[in-house]
Design a protein around this motif. Structure first.
Motif, short mmCIF file in Angstrom:
data_model
loop_
_atom_site.label_atom_id
_atom_site.label_comp_id
_atom_site.label_asym_id
_atom_site.label_seq_id
_atom_site.Cartn_x
_atom_site.Cartn_y
_atom_site.Cartn_z
N SER A 265 -8.80 5.25 -12.84
CA SER A 265 -8.04 6.31 -12.19
C SER A 265 -6.97 6.82 -13.16
CB SER A 265 -7.38 5.80 -10.91
OG SER A 265 -6.28 4.95 -11.22
N ALA A 266 -6.25 7.83 -12.73
CA ALA A 266 -5.16 8.37 -13.55
C ALA A 266 -4.06 7.35 -13.78
CB ALA A 266 -4.59 9.62 -12.89
N GLU A 267 -3.92 6.39 -12.85
CA GLU A 267 -2.90 5.35 -12.99
C GLU A 267 -3.34 4.24 -13.94
OE1 GLU A 267 -0.59 4.31 -9.19
OE2 GLU A 267 -2.59 4.90 -8.47
N LEU B 22 -13.38 1.05 -23.16
CA LEU B 22 -13.53 1.46 -21.76
C LEU B 22 -12.58 2.59 -21.40
CD1 LEU B 22 -13.96 -2.03 -20.04
CD2 LEU B 22 -15.72 -0.36 -20.63
N SER B 23 -11.38 2.56 -21.97
CA SER B 23 -10.43 3.65 -21.76
C SER B 23 -11.01 4.96 -22.28
CB SER B 23 -9.10 3.34 -22.46
OG SER B 23 -8.19 4.42 -22.34
N GLN B 24 -11.65 4.89 -23.46
CA GLN B 24 -12.26 6.08 -24.04
C GLN B 24 -13.44 6.57 -23.20
OE1 GLN B 24 -9.81 7.28 -26.12
NE2 GLN B 24 -11.53 8.03 -27.34
N LEU B 25 -14.23 5.63 -22.67
CA LEU B 25 -15.34 6.01 -21.79
C LEU B 25 -14.82 6.81 -20.59
CD1 LEU B 25 -17.19 4.17 -23.50
CD2 LEU B 25 -18.11 3.28 -21.36
N LYS C 282 -3.09 -0.91 -15.41
CA LYS C 282 -2.72 -1.19 -14.01
C LYS C 282 -3.97 -1.52 -13.20
CE LYS C 282 -0.02 0.68 -10.15
NZ LYS C 282 0.76 1.84 -9.65
N GLY C 283 -3.90 -2.61 -12.44
CA GLY C 283 -5.01 -3.01 -11.59
C GLY C 283 -6.00 -3.96 -12.22
N TYR C 284 -5.91 -4.13 -13.57
CA TYR C 284 -6.88 -4.98 -14.26
C TYR C 284 -6.62 -6.45 -13.94
CZ TYR C 284 -10.03 -6.49 -17.94
OH TYR C 284 -11.07 -7.06 -18.64
N PRO C 285 -7.63 -7.27 -13.63
CA PRO C 285 -9.06 -6.95 -13.75
C PRO C 285 -9.79 -6.71 -12.43
CG PRO C 285 -8.77 -9.31 -13.78
CD PRO C 285 -7.40 -8.72 -13.56
N THR C 286 -9.12 -6.85 -11.29
CA THR C 286 -9.85 -6.86 -10.02
C THR C 286 -9.92 -5.52 -9.31
OG1 THR C 286 -7.81 -7.61 -8.92
CG2 THR C 286 -9.37 -9.31 -9.62
#
Length: 505
Positions: free
Chosen positions: A157-159, A190-193, A146-150
């Motif tokens: 965030s948690a979302e 990036l999710s893991q980071l 959600k929100g990718y890429p801008t």
């Protein structure tokens, strides 16, 4: 003797050194290393860099196996569309299974498989996940972020990344790979980071690169061959303007990495709360392939041949309905840009000339199919289709006869045996075609080798076909294409079917 233009030993030494440096520089719990390109059996690299070990990367990881574990990513859309790995002719879901088996062979720990951009109501994807889980392979579903890429605030965030499940890892080096481009490797890293950071762990991201090679010119044939290989992804090589501005140094990268770099940089900074160490996408990469080139001219010629090969494969895939017109046009544009034509592939000319010669000599050869096969020493042999065997089988037989010093008029397989095998095909198995395909003929030849020393000698020549080029004047059957690839023969075809029948096995 095949010409060598690349030192595999020098490459492994250089690449190993720089990976270890990245791990040591991380100064934290672990390094997430995204692997671009093929981690195992990188046949593209082997073709454009003669001397490259197709398994160099996995051998490198084998040395670091105590420190490493592997996450395999696959894009859900590639499963639903049955996307195929060209080198092996298998779909991406099967390629994931093959990769797991290969990694296990090298004693590498498989952490899990991540299905990226997962969507509900995807029966084929769910079936794939069930297959893995029932064989004891952990799987994770990552949906579109959600929100990718801008919208970086939402992404971090948690979302955003927080909505993905955290992949439990334990080793200092986590290798993130996939069956091909667009598999979601970067997003997974990036999710893991993000998840590691909220667990107060210090981690780092880097990318293992092979192509494009940053340290050679933008329009070097090796780099253009990479564009040809990724024509369906619309990859375009470009000068890394971030690197040029930061360091005043020219470096080659490609559009997707350049486009996403500002976003990735902001995401990493948002996750860590620190300024990113990376000033360019080239900085992110560990790519020492250019330093393994020991004969530039040999690599240029090999890469030019690959550009032609990719165009010819695209022609056939377009005819089969596998790709769109845009991909075919992109492949043609790259070939034209380098001043190349299909006739620069010697086996193409030989196959077409022989086919035309046979057609002109006798009306019975109106539908003759010819395969030309170039041996390592440059000699070219041909084989044509007949009532006994298909053209691919004839070319292979003629090639191993020549390599073994066996006279052309000597029968390697008794005509009586061939006749019996043909009877089996038509009378028992109810095949419409009596001609033996390449696999059937090689099976018969191997059986004959038990009692026939000449046939045994011919069979012993088969390994010498690995790395040879071939061309067929018609689209090969799936079985013949698979057999030739298994022999290690680099084969292309003209985009013409043998018959007008719509079913083509």
């Amino acid at each position: 003797m095949r010409k060598i233009g690349f030192s595999a030993e020098k490459y492994i030494e250089e690449q190993s050194k720089y990976i270890l440096e990245r791990i040591e520089q991380s100064g934290g719990d672990r390094l997430y290393l995204e692997f671009g390109g093929k981690l195992v059996q990188d046949k593209h690299a082997m073709r454009v860099l003669p001397g490259f070990d197709e398994n160099a990367k996995i051998k490198l990881l084998h040395k670091m196996r105590d420190q490493a574990e592997i996450i395999i990513c696959v894009y859900s859309g590639d499963i639903t569309t049955n996307k195929t790995r060209q080198d092996f002719g298998i779909t991406y879901d099967l390629e994931v299974l093959r990769l797991i088996d290969m990694f296990r062979t090298y004693d590498l720990e498989i952490n899990s498989v991540v299905v990226t951009r997962y969507e509900d109501d995807s029966p084929a994807v769910d079936k794939f996940i069930n297959k893995l889980e029932r064989r004891g392979i952990r799987t994770y579903k990552h949906r579109f972020t959600k929100g990718y890429p801008t919208d970086v605030d939402t992404i971090v965030s948690a979302e955003g990344y927080g909505a993905n499940p955290y992949i439990e890892v334990t080793k200092p080096l986590v290798v993130v790979t996939g069956p091909g481009g667009g598999s979601g490797k970067l997003a997974t890293c990036l999710s893991q980071l993000y998840h590691e950071n909220i667990r107060n762990r210090k981690v780092r991201y880097a990318k293992f690169e092979t192509f494009p090679i940053w340290s050679i010119p933008l329009k070097h044939p090796v780099n253009v061959a990479y564009e040809a290989a990724t024509a369906d992804l619309k990859d375009v090589n470009m000068i890394d303007y971030f690197h040029l501005e930061a360091y005043g140094e020219m470096a080659v990268n490609y559009n997707r990495d350049l486009e996403v770099f500002p976003v990735v940089k902001r995401i990493i900074e948002k996750i860590t709360g620190e300024e990113s160490e990376y000033k360019s996408p080239t900085d992110m990469g560990v790519n020492r392939a250019g330093f393994g080139i020991i004969d530039d001219d040999i690599c240029k010629e090999a890469a030019n041949q690959e550009i032609i090969r990719r165009y010819m494969l695209a022609e056939v895939d377009y005819k089969k309905g596998k790709i769109g017109e845009g991909t075919l046009e992109r492949s043609k544009l790259l070939m034209d840009e380098m001043g190349l034509k299909v006739e620069d592939r010697d086996v193409v000319i030989k196959a077409r000339e022989y086919a035309e010669k046979k057609k002109a000599s006798d009306e019975r050869y109106t539908n003759v199919v010819v395969v030309a096969l170039e041996l390592e020493d440059g000699r070219i042999v041909t084989g044509r289709s007949s009532r006994r065997m298909v053209a691919a089988a004839a070319a292979v037989i003629n090639a191993i006869k020549l390599l073994g010093g066996i006279a052309d008029d000597i029968h390697l397989i008794s005509p009586a045996i061939l006749s019996k095998v043909q009877d089996l095909k038509t009378e028992v198995l109810r095949s419409e075609k009596s001609s033996l395909n390449c696999e059937e003929l090689l099976t018969a030849l191997t059986i004959s080798a038990v009692t026939n020393p000449t046939a045994e000698r011919a069979v012993s020549m088969l390994p010498q076909l690995r790395g040879c080029k071939a061309h067929c004047t018609a689209i090969l059957s799936d079985k013949d294409e698979t057999t030739l690839k298994s022999l290690g023969i680099d084969v292309t075809s003209d985009p013409e079917y043998i018959t007008n029948n719509l079913y083509f096995g």
